[in-house]
Design a protein around this motif. Sequence first.
Motif, PDB file in Angstrom:
ATOM      1  N   GLU A  11     -20.046   5.577  -8.209  1.00 31.93           N
ATOM      2  CA  GLU A  11     -19.349   5.779  -6.950  1.00 31.93           C
ATOM      3  C   GLU A  11     -17.915   6.210  -7.222  1.00 31.93           C
ATOM      4  O   GLU A  11     -17.295   5.784  -8.205  1.00 31.93           O
ATOM      5  CB  GLU A  11     -19.321   4.477  -6.129  1.00 31.93           C
ATOM      6  N   ARG A  12     -17.403   7.000  -6.341  1.00 29.94           N
ATOM      7  CA  ARG A  12     -16.000   7.434  -6.430  1.00 29.94           C
ATOM      8  C   ARG A  12     -15.261   6.947  -5.183  1.00 29.94           C
ATOM      9  O   ARG A  12     -15.738   7.087  -4.057  1.00 29.94           O
ATOM     10  CB  ARG A  12     -15.909   8.949  -6.553  1.00 29.94           C
ATOM     11  N   PHE A  13     -14.047   6.397  -5.446  1.00 31.59           N
ATOM     12  CA  PHE A  13     -13.223   5.858  -4.368  1.00 31.59           C
ATOM     13  C   PHE A  13     -11.870   6.563  -4.373  1.00 31.59           C
ATOM     14  O   PHE A  13     -11.339   6.928  -5.428  1.00 31.59           O
ATOM     15  CB  PHE A  13     -12.995   4.351  -4.561  1.00 31.59           C
ATOM     16  N   ILE A  14     -11.348   6.733  -3.179  1.00 35.86           N
ATOM     17  CA  ILE A  14      -9.991   7.257  -3.025  1.00 35.86           C
ATOM     18  C   ILE A  14      -9.046   6.059  -2.916  1.00 35.86           C
ATOM     19  O   ILE A  14      -9.240   5.178  -2.072  1.00 35.86           O
ATOM     20  CB  ILE A  14      -9.872   8.149  -1.782  1.00 35.86           C
ATOM     21  N   VAL A  15      -8.026   6.039  -3.775  1.00 34.24           N
ATOM     22  CA  VAL A  15      -7.088   4.920  -3.808  1.00 34.24           C
ATOM     23  C   VAL A  15      -5.980   5.168  -2.793  1.00 34.24           C
ATOM     24  O   VAL A  15      -5.419   6.274  -2.723  1.00 34.24           O
ATOM     25  CB  VAL A  15      -6.489   4.735  -5.216  1.00 34.24           C
ATOM     26  N   ALA A  16      -5.668   4.135  -2.023  1.00 35.84           N
ATOM     27  CA  ALA A  16      -4.576   4.242  -1.056  1.00 35.84           C
ATOM     28  C   ALA A  16      -3.275   4.580  -1.792  1.00 35.84           C
ATOM     29  O   ALA A  16      -3.001   4.050  -2.881  1.00 35.84           O
ATOM     30  CB  ALA A  16      -4.419   2.931  -0.297  1.00 35.84           C
ATOM     31  N   PRO A  17      -2.464   5.463  -1.233  1.00 37.45           N
ATOM     32  CA  PRO A  17      -1.278   5.936  -1.971  1.00 37.45           C
ATOM     33  C   PRO A  17      -0.213   4.865  -2.181  1.00 37.45           C
ATOM     34  O   PRO A  17       0.535   4.923  -3.152  1.00 37.45           O
ATOM     35  CB  PRO A  17      -0.754   7.075  -1.100  1.00 37.45           C
ATOM     36  N   ARG A  18      -0.141   3.901  -1.306  1.00 38.53           N
ATOM     37  CA  ARG A  18       0.894   2.876  -1.433  1.00 38.53           C
ATOM     38  C   ARG A  18       0.275   1.583  -1.962  1.00 38.53           C
ATOM     39  O   ARG A  18      -0.764   1.156  -1.489  1.00 38.53           O
ATOM     40  CB  ARG A  18       1.570   2.606  -0.088  1.00 38.53           C
ATOM     41  N   PRO A  19       0.935   0.916  -2.923  1.00 40.03           N
ATOM     42  CA  PRO A  19       0.393  -0.342  -3.429  1.00 40.03           C
ATOM     43  C   PRO A  19       0.544  -1.447  -2.396  1.00 40.03           C
ATOM     44  O   PRO A  19       1.433  -1.422  -1.548  1.00 40.03           O
ATOM     45  CB  PRO A  19       1.250  -0.620  -4.672  1.00 40.03           C
ATOM     46  N   ILE A  20      -0.354  -2.420  -2.460  1.00 39.58           N
ATOM     47  CA  ILE A  20      -0.226  -3.611  -1.635  1.00 39.58           C
ATOM     48  C   ILE A  20       0.422  -4.712  -2.484  1.00 39.58           C
ATOM     49  O   ILE A  20       0.478  -4.612  -3.715  1.00 39.58           O
ATOM     50  CB  ILE A  20      -1.592  -4.088  -1.095  1.00 39.58           C
ATOM     51  N   SER A  21       0.924  -5.718  -1.816  1.00 45.55           N
ATOM     52  CA  SER A  21       1.527  -6.830  -2.558  1.00 45.55           C
ATOM     53  C   SER A  21       0.437  -7.685  -3.180  1.00 45.55           C
ATOM     54  O   SER A  21      -0.723  -7.668  -2.746  1.00 45.55           O
ATOM     55  CB  SER A  21       2.388  -7.684  -1.628  1.00 45.55           C
ATOM     56  N   MET A  22       0.821  -8.451  -4.193  1.00 52.40           N
ATOM     57  CA  MET A  22      -0.151  -9.339  -4.828  1.00 52.40           C
ATOM     58  C   MET A  22      -0.589 -10.423  -3.866  1.00 52.40           C
ATOM     59  O   MET A  22      -1.732 -10.900  -3.923  1.00 52.40           O
ATOM     60  CB  MET A  22       0.468  -9.943  -6.092  1.00 52.40           C
ATOM     61  N   GLU A  23       0.284 -10.841  -2.946  1.00 54.01           N
ATOM     62  CA  GLU A  23      -0.104 -11.821  -1.941  1.00 54.01           C
ATOM     63  C   GLU A  23      -1.212 -11.272  -1.043  1.00 54.01           C
ATOM     64  O   GLU A  23      -2.167 -11.984  -0.692  1.00 54.01           O
ATOM     65  CB  GLU A  23       1.108 -12.231  -1.094  1.00 54.01           C
ATOM     66  N   ASP A  24      -1.120  -9.980  -0.659  1.00 53.68           N
ATOM     67  CA  ASP A  24      -2.171  -9.373   0.161  1.00 53.68           C
ATOM     68  C   ASP A  24      -3.470  -9.249  -0.627  1.00 53.68           C
ATOM     69  O   ASP A  24      -4.567  -9.449  -0.083  1.00 53.68           O
ATOM     70  CB  ASP A  24      -1.729  -7.998   0.649  1.00 53.68           C
ATOM     71  N   ALA A  25      -3.347  -8.920  -1.915  1.00 55.45           N
ATOM     72  CA  ALA A  25      -4.549  -8.829  -2.748  1.00 55.45           C
ATOM     73  C   ALA A  25      -5.231 -10.187  -2.846  1.00 55.45           C
ATOM     74  O   ALA A  25      -6.464 -10.288  -2.786  1.00 55.45           O
ATOM     75  CB  ALA A  25      -4.180  -8.319  -4.132  1.00 55.45           C
ATOM     76  N   ALA A  26      -4.442 -11.255  -2.984  1.00 48.97           N
ATOM     77  CA  ALA A  26      -5.019 -12.593  -3.043  1.00 48.97           C
ATOM     78  C   ALA A  26      -5.696 -12.952  -1.726  1.00 48.97           C
ATOM     79  O   ALA A  26      -6.746 -13.607  -1.709  1.00 48.97           O
ATOM     80  CB  ALA A  26      -3.929 -13.610  -3.380  1.00 48.97           C
ATOM     81  N   THR A  27      -5.137 -12.519  -0.614  1.00 44.33           N
ATOM     82  CA  THR A  27      -5.734 -12.789   0.687  1.00 44.33           C
ATOM     83  C   THR A  27      -7.085 -12.095   0.813  1.00 44.33           C
ATOM     84  O   THR A  27      -8.040 -12.646   1.382  1.00 44.33           O
ATOM     85  CB  THR A  27      -4.794 -12.319   1.810  1.00 44.33           C
TER      86      THR A  27
END
Length: 739
Positions: free
Chosen positions: A104-120
């Motif tokens: 599968e191929r995914f398009i990565v969002a151009p802006r990074p998210i915070s690590m707190e959002d990733a943990a959520t």
Amino acid sequence: MERSARPSGARTAGMGLRLGKGRAVFARIDRDTVLILGCGRASGRSVSVRADGTGPGPGGGFIATWSLPAGSPSATHGFAALLTQPDRDAPLSIVDVDDGRTRERFIVAPRPISMEDAATLFAQAATGESVAAAGRLTDQLMTQSAGRGRISAGLSLIRALQPSDGFIELVGETHDGGIVVMGWSHQILPGRCQVHLLADTTTVAECYVASFARPDLPDGEAGFVAVLETGGTLRADAIKGIVHNTGAGWHLTPVHARVQISAALQTPDHVRSVLLEARTTPEALLRLRSVANGFTGKDTISSLPLPVRMDVDRVFETDDGDMLISGWLLDPENLVTCVRLRRPGTQVRLDDIWSRLDRVDVAQSFADQPAFRASLDGEDQAHGFVVHARLPDANRDTTPYLELTLREGRRAFLPLAPKRMPARRAALQQLSLLDASNWALPAIVDHQIVPLLSMAASIAPRMETCVDVGVFDDKAGVPIVVSSTVGMLEVGPLLALLALDPQTRTTPIVVAVGKAAYQRDLIRLQQLARFYRLSVRFVCAAAAQDRFELMSVGAEAISCETVITMSGSLVPMAKGWYGALTMEARAHPGCAISPMIAYDDHSVKWAGSWLSQDGDQILLDRYAGYPLMAIAAMQLTRVDVASLECCIMPRLALTQAMRTCGVYLGSKQKAGEIGLRLHQAGMTAYLLPSIQLLGCDEPASDEQNGKLAALAERIDSRLLKDRSRDGAASPAMLDRVSA
């Protein structure tokens, strides 16, 4: 009791990762590492993730997948991957996920998210698989060698996925440099473990834990007490929580909002209050017992149930933080294995560096006590000690204390109340307590007193105030700088003699005295100067220890190029000495020229100093003791070192040579070091025998009685020799002086 709150990333049953189809997001962990999150159909252990501009993660990379709780044909599993991004400016736009069957191929969002959002996003998955995957990812991030960014990312996952586990209710420091925490927790297990301490920066520490019953907690929950070994890098009041791994996952125990901060003196009592009920491993129990047996600010030696007693007679602490301690230790059965001087976070061992001496009075005082009667040896009376020590990096506002370690591992303590004073005064007061015939005196001098003075920094004297009498103009002639440690008794007669000499009657005169003499004698000295119509500047020199430091302060009070130094104890034998000195100085610019100094019995006190090629003395006064007339007919003679008691020389050379000079008990050897500095700086010195002044030895201070004078002279000779050998008076320490 306040209970733990739900995690910050609240789980919602049935809610999958909120990512669009064919989309992925990334969070930056640190400078070189990114975390990529997405959801699709890939599953299994052989999943590989590749993105443009990245490489495999550290240690071969980390990839995890987990089933989504409400899967769809297009997204049945979530995935997370740690990848390195050597060039953080490179684009991160495409991710390929391959499980060996589908790609599968995914398009990565151009802006990074915070690590707190990733943990959520992890927390929202709400499945055992996602929690396990997050735990494995946390293990990767929370390694001991991890950087600050990886630790911070791991903490974000822990906060989002794990509820707070209990609270820390008390935090205290120990005198050993450790930190004690007490509170309650479900997951902290007794024994030794490694934890992360949350503060402004996260610190890894060894932790020794014991549990104990807490009747104030419901459901039989237990309290805990722990000792944290931080190496003194963290203060107790900076701790915000503890993160630990029980093997079944990571847990956070935060500090309670109403936490009690315990001082080092109270911390042992808190540990002692729960130690009898503590349950833990033998290793952790030993560490807790050591803290419980810590210093509480009280004397515990006098109550030991063993034949061991100790006390101190004098404790001096110098301006540089050095300590000079004298006292006694009675230990007839050799139960003491170590004696240390301590302050919080720092220590130095004493029993391997102190000097012992006989103290018969100590043995006699305990001879009738049953605990000592059978073990005292009448032949061994060396119970006393004198020791010089310096505690590195010590907080001098805290109480120092002695710590005795006994053979059985027990410790006992003796708090100290040092008297602060300069090193010179401390040495003189200590020496005054000793008998000059004591067999231990040479060792005490060589191993305690000399090192104390050698390490001491001289306190730079300073001009506190000055008063002029008459029209004082230091350009009206070569000023005479008179220094006196006595005051009126010396300076009064000298001013009269200077007024009677036509050459010195109009000469600018600087009189430098100590603060006590200035306050006591100033009015009478002013009256004398006005009566004789002299031009005098009276200078109050604070912190000056001897006549030469007074001279340097007096020289600082004027701005001329050349000065005549003169000790207040000298008396000119005839008129015209001033003109002869200044005439020779004009013929030999930049040099130091001294007249001959004699005793009142017309024998030579000083007639030149020469460097010694061998022997214990650095300088030799060859003509000292000769009849005055035997050498009075000599012409101007080159010498190695001039006498600063009376000398015409460049003013700046004098003040520069006095800087960073050593600390001496008397002034004779100090004058020798100043003269050596001038000699090594290239200044030529002369003796002018045709001019003679009468003088006497410097009067001894109240602290230097008769028996101490000879000993002080020997100590000063040793100090001068050591400083000369070590290069303390080398030419590199002075600017070259033109000859």
